[in-house]
Design a protein around this motif. Structure first.
Motif, PDB file in Angstrom:
ATOM      1  N   GLY A 156     -25.113  25.550  25.810  1.00 44.10           N
ATOM      2  CA  GLY A 156     -24.083  25.845  24.819  1.00 44.10           C
ATOM      3  C   GLY A 156     -22.789  26.292  25.462  1.00 44.10           C
ATOM      4  N   ALA A 157     -22.882  27.249  26.388  1.00 39.64           N
ATOM      5  CA  ALA A 157     -21.677  27.731  27.069  1.00 39.64           C
ATOM      6  C   ALA A 157     -21.064  26.622  27.925  1.00 39.64           C
ATOM      7  N   GLY A 158     -21.922  25.818  28.528  1.00 45.79           N
ATOM      8  CA  GLY A 158     -21.433  24.741  29.389  1.00 45.79           C
ATOM      9  C   GLY A 158     -20.612  23.711  28.642  1.00 45.79           C
ATOM     10  N   THR A 159     -20.970  23.440  27.396  1.00 47.84           N
ATOM     11  CA  THR A 159     -20.190  22.453  26.629  1.00 47.84           C
ATOM     12  C   THR A 159     -18.775  22.952  26.345  1.00 47.84           C
ATOM     13  N   VAL A 160     -18.633  24.261  26.144  1.00 48.22           N
ATOM     14  CA  VAL A 160     -17.294  24.824  25.911  1.00 48.22           C
ATOM     15  C   VAL A 160     -16.472  24.761  27.191  1.00 48.22           C
ATOM     16  N   VAL A 161     -17.095  25.139  28.309  1.00 51.64           N
ATOM     17  CA  VAL A 161     -16.390  25.088  29.594  1.00 51.64           C
ATOM     18  C   VAL A 161     -16.015  23.638  29.933  1.00 51.64           C
ATOM     19  N   HIS A 162     -16.937  22.706  29.663  1.00 53.07           N
ATOM     20  CA  HIS A 162     -16.647  21.293  29.939  1.00 53.07           C
ATOM     21  C   HIS A 162     -15.475  20.806  29.095  1.00 53.07           C
ATOM     22  N   TRP A 163     -15.467  21.189  27.795  1.00 56.02           N
ATOM     23  CA  TRP A 163     -14.347  20.772  26.940  1.00 56.02           C
ATOM     24  C   TRP A 163     -13.025  21.306  27.487  1.00 56.02           C
ATOM     25  N   HIS A 164     -12.983  22.594  27.844  1.00 60.98           N
ATOM     26  CA  HIS A 164     -11.743  23.189  28.331  1.00 60.98           C
ATOM     27  C   HIS A 164     -11.308  22.528  29.636  1.00 60.98           C
ATOM     28  N   TRP A 165     -12.249  22.261  30.520  1.00 63.72           N
ATOM     29  CA  TRP A 165     -11.941  21.592  31.790  1.00 63.72           C
ATOM     30  C   TRP A 165     -11.380  20.194  31.537  1.00 63.72           C
ATOM     31  N   SER A 166     -11.972  19.483  30.567  1.00 59.12           N
ATOM     32  CA  SER A 166     -11.498  18.126  30.275  1.00 59.12           C
ATOM     33  C   SER A 166     -10.084  18.149  29.688  1.00 59.12           C
ATOM     34  N   GLU A 167      -9.776  19.165  28.883  1.00 54.81           N
ATOM     35  CA  GLU A 167      -8.421  19.278  28.334  1.00 54.81           C
ATOM     36  C   GLU A 167      -7.405  19.531  29.454  1.00 54.81           C
ATOM     37  N   GLN A 168      -7.773  20.346  30.413  1.00 54.82           N
ATOM     38  CA  GLN A 168      -6.867  20.636  31.527  1.00 54.82           C
ATOM     39  C   GLN A 168      -6.605  19.395  32.373  1.00 54.82           C
ATOM     40  N   ARG A 169      -7.558  18.485  32.410  1.00 57.14           N
ATOM     41  CA  ARG A 169      -7.392  17.243  33.168  1.00 57.14           C
ATOM     42  C   ARG A 169      -6.670  16.167  32.355  1.00 57.14           C
ATOM     43  N   GLY A 170      -6.385  16.478  31.083  1.00 59.33           N
ATOM     44  CA  GLY A 170      -5.668  15.523  30.247  1.00 59.33           C
ATOM     45  C   GLY A 170      -6.541  14.474  29.600  1.00 59.33           C
ATOM     46  N   ILE A 171      -7.861  14.673  29.633  1.00 61.82           N
ATOM     47  CA  ILE A 171      -8.795  13.730  28.989  1.00 61.82           C
ATOM     48  C   ILE A 171      -9.741  14.522  28.091  1.00 61.82           C
ATOM     49  N   GLY A 172      -9.167  15.288  27.181  1.00 59.84           N
ATOM     50  CA  GLY A 172      -9.957  16.175  26.331  1.00 59.84           C
ATOM     51  C   GLY A 172     -11.180  15.513  25.732  1.00 59.84           C
ATOM     52  N   ASN A 173     -12.319  16.197  25.834  1.00 61.89           N
ATOM     53  CA  ASN A 173     -13.591  15.636  25.357  1.00 61.89           C
ATOM     54  C   ASN A 173     -14.375  16.709  24.612  1.00 61.89           C
ATOM     55  N   LEU A 174     -14.328  16.630  23.290  1.00 63.79           N
ATOM     56  CA  LEU A 174     -15.061  17.570  22.431  1.00 63.79           C
ATOM     57  C   LEU A 174     -16.493  17.127  22.155  1.00 63.79           C
ATOM     58  N   ASN A 175     -16.888  15.959  22.628  1.00 59.26           N
ATOM     59  CA  ASN A 175     -18.147  15.346  22.214  1.00 59.26           C
ATOM     60  C   ASN A 175     -19.348  16.271  22.385  1.00 59.26           C
ATOM     61  N   PHE A 176     -19.477  16.854  23.564  1.00 62.38           N
ATOM     62  CA  PHE A 176     -20.681  17.646  23.842  1.00 62.38           C
ATOM     63  C   PHE A 176     -20.664  18.977  23.085  1.00 62.38           C
ATOM     64  N   TYR A 177     -19.485  19.564  22.902  1.00 62.36           N
ATOM     65  CA  TYR A 177     -19.406  20.794  22.107  1.00 62.36           C
ATOM     66  C   TYR A 177     -19.803  20.527  20.658  1.00 62.36           C
ATOM     67  N   VAL A 178     -19.286  19.432  20.101  1.00 55.78           N
ATOM     68  CA  VAL A 178     -19.639  19.070  18.727  1.00 55.78           C
ATOM     69  C   VAL A 178     -21.139  18.793  18.625  1.00 55.78           C
ATOM     70  N   PHE A 179     -21.677  18.095  19.627  1.00 58.48           N
ATOM     71  CA  PHE A 179     -23.112  17.798  19.644  1.00 58.48           C
ATOM     72  C   PHE A 179     -23.933  19.084  19.610  1.00 58.48           C
ATOM     73  N   VAL A 180     -23.622  20.033  20.485  1.00 54.97           N
ATOM     74  CA  VAL A 180     -24.414  21.260  20.560  1.00 54.97           C
ATOM     75  C   VAL A 180     -24.282  22.069  19.279  1.00 54.97           C
TER      76      VAL A 180
END
Length: 274
Positions: A156-180
């Motif tokens: 659960g925590a990892g999906t939030v960190v992954h989303w934030h990391w993806s936004e910083q790289r300019g390829i925002g990805n909410l998929n896994f956060y929404v999934f969890v």
């Protein structure tokens, strides 16, 4: 009966894997910047977005109330809340994350942006996965959820960190956060439907989840609710309804009792269910 339980667990596992695969292969969903523009931006006592900021205090109240209940061994043992003491751990994480949501939500709503949103979402993801672990304890095996708790919370925590990391790289990805978030709640519902609780008041979970569902609807209708009289916005209502849903869980814990037949019949081992 044990064969039917094993079969249902297999189907749940297949569904989980399928949903994760969908989250992995669909195009990444970035965070819409319009999300940060809330209907009620009123400033009171020099606090911007006052109602959205202060309504998060409801999370602190119910979170602390839950922790006080769980940290009083005489209280929960006398009430028969848990057959296995280890079943307490998912609820401790749940109520702690709810209390922390007050600070994460307040921090975000003072100045909404993606960086602050991470701290708002982190306790939500942790709390939802902790609830899933608690449901596994109560409906599948009294030790299964507690053993999976660190893994589920990390996911659960990892999906939030992954989303934030993806936004910083300019390829925002909410998929896994929404999934969890949404699949964990769906899994709780499916477990409640197909596996009987080891305690009374098992149906209370439906009330808690219904309140959370209404909270998400209120969030979607943020502006429309605010336009009804400019008294309260949909997002503020979301905070209050979500806190009420968690209170229903606390009320359930305070009132429930172990089912006699569940005490007399030994639970199948975790190994035999895998």
């Amino acid at each position: 009966m044990e064969g039917r339980m094993r079969s249902r667990l297999w189907w749940l596992g297949i569904l989980s894997a399928g949903m994760f695969l969908i989250a992995a292969i669909v195009p990444p969903i970035p965070q819409p910047q319009a999300y940060h523009q809330f209907a009620d931006a009123r400033n009171f006592f020099d606090i911007p977005n006052f109602c959205d900021v202060t309504s998060g205090v409801a999370f602190l109240f119910v979170g602390v109330a839950g922790l006080r209940f769980l940290l009083d061994p005489c209280g929960w043992r006398a009430a028969g809340v848990f057959v296995e003491p280890s079943e307490r751990w998912p609820y401790l994480i749940l109520f702690l994350s709810v209390a922390m949501a007050c600070f994460g939500s307040g921090y975000y709503h003072l100045m909404p942006d993606n960086d602050r949103l991470m701290w708002d979402r982190l306790p939500i993801a942790i709390g939802i996965t902790a609830l899933l672990a608690a449901t596994l304890n109560e409906r599948v095996n009294p030790k299964l959820g507690s053993r999976l708790l660190p893994v589920l919370v990390a996911i659960g925590a990892g999906t939030v960190v992954h989303w934030h990391w993806s936004e910083q790289r300019g390829i925002g990805n909410l998929n896994f956060y929404v999934f969890v978030q949404f699949y964990s709640l769906l899994a709780v519902i499916l477990l409640a439907i197909f596996f009987r609780s080891r305690y009374t008041r098992g149906a209370d979970i439906y009330v808690a989840l219904a309140l959370y569902g209404f909270a998400k609807l209120a969030e979607l209708e943020d502006q429309e609710i605010y336009d009804l009289g400019h008294v309260i916005s949909g997002h503020t209502v979301k905070h209050l309804l979500a806190a009420a849903g968690v209170y229903c869980i606390l009320h359930m814990l305070g009132k429930r009792e172990p089912l006699p037949e569940k005490l007399e019949r030994p639970e199948p081992s975790v190994a035999r269910l895998s």
